[in-house]
Design an enzyme around this catalytic site. Sequence first.
Site, mmCIF file in Angstrom:
data_model
loop_
_atom_site.group_PDB
_atom_site.id
_atom_site.type_symbol
_atom_site.label_atom_id
_atom_site.label_comp_id
_atom_site.label_asym_id
_atom_site.label_seq_id
_atom_site.Cartn_x
_atom_site.Cartn_y
_atom_site.Cartn_z
ATOM 1 N N ILE A 1 3.937 3.476 6.022
ATOM 2 C CA ILE A 1 4.886 4.202 5.188
ATOM 3 C C ILE A 1 4.746 5.681 5.519
ATOM 4 O O ILE A 1 3.720 6.123 6.031
ATOM 5 C CB ILE A 1 4.668 3.950 3.670
ATOM 6 C CG1 ILE A 1 3.248 4.264 3.243
ATOM 7 C CG2 ILE A 1 5.038 2.530 3.303
ATOM 8 C CD1 ILE A 1 2.987 4.039 1.748
ATOM 9 N N ASP A 2 5.788 6.435 5.250
ATOM 10 C CA ASP A 2 5.820 7.837 5.633
ATOM 11 C C ASP A 2 4.748 8.658 4.921
ATOM 12 O O ASP A 2 4.278 8.285 3.840
ATOM 13 C CB ASP A 2 7.191 8.450 5.329
ATOM 14 C CG ASP A 2 8.305 7.775 6.105
ATOM 15 O OD1 ASP A 2 8.035 7.262 7.204
ATOM 16 O OD2 ASP A 2 9.449 7.768 5.599
ATOM 17 N N LYS A 3 4.418 9.774 5.520
ATOM 18 C CA LYS A 3 3.392 10.666 4.974
ATOM 19 C C LYS A 3 3.629 10.989 3.498
ATOM 20 O O LYS A 3 2.728 10.867 2.667
ATOM 21 C CB LYS A 3 3.362 11.969 5.780
ATOM 22 C CG LYS A 3 2.445 13.039 5.190
ATOM 23 C CD LYS A 3 2.570 14.355 5.948
ATOM 24 C CE LYS A 3 1.730 15.438 5.284
ATOM 25 N NZ LYS A 3 1.864 16.744 5.972
#
Length: 346
Positions: free
Chosen positions: A152-154
């Site tokens: 998942i994105d930062k």
Amino acid sequence: MNTNTTDFSDLEDELFEHHRFVSPKGQSLLRVDKFLMQLIENATRNKIQQAAENGNIWVNDIPVKSNYRVKPFDVVRVMLTHPPFENHIIPEDIPLDIVYEDDALLVINKPAGLVVHPGHGNYTGTLVNALAFHFDNLPMNSSERPGLVHRIDKNTSGLLVVAKTEAAMTHLAKQFEEKTSEREYIALVWGNVKDDEGTIVGNIARHAKDRMQMAVYPEGDQGKHAVTHYKVLERFGYVTLVSCKLETGRTHQIRVHMKYIGHTLFNDARYGGDLILKGTTFTKYKQFIDNCFKTLPRQALHAKTLGFEHPTTKEFLRFDTEIPSDIQECVEKWRNYAKSHSAETE
């Protein structure tokens, strides 16, 4: 409003700089493939031409073909899909919020701000660095990243499953590929979503002009097939709280799909959600939005639910997390605003 600096860490398929050359003042016009052959050791013209065909040769921040002619002061860069030093993983004692663990796998609740794997400008301080410290001999995925089945994105928070054995890695990866896993996200988006529920279908690929973004290509002539199912949870007038279930898992899928239907994620700087996209022009309203952005200094997206078949026991496991306090506080602000706004107009 946010003044986020450019952050390359949350694009799975991002291009990373491996070579950079500035052509000299007296440079005569020369094809870029010949130019690079003279400067990169062991490079063949065929490989350079193939790199250009794949969009990996950039001149002055624009991808070029191999017949581009380099002129004086051109900045020529070779951009590849993996960071130069990503395979050099330094174990770091970073705490992990482990919600489940056994001999085959673990499930982690990732906080917003933690990069999942090393990337451009983030070779340390990532989830992978933490995993290398806390666990020995994690299996490598197809991208040579230990333990990672998905990501998942930062600046997205929420649940991730990590494989501890080769068998678990294979079994879990197959579930994600065959779309039998369950992934539900909670998102706050700009605008009043028209339908109570719906499905967004549209291929996703890199944006033609902004390489930091992904984009939807509805005709299906490029990109990867992507499907997102959404359901409205609560309406606040200018923004809507929604549940998004992934049928596929593409880079930035929810962020791109919701923008595609006109509902950019709240405070998603990369896709323009850190601007006031809906609402009034009143100063008080602008101050309210600024306060919301300060409360939630990231995109309003949380991976709330994760379900999959256990690779060993074959039992279907489902994990659920609380919505993080920053999203909760922002939603509560909107809830109160909507109530007071409604009372004022009655």
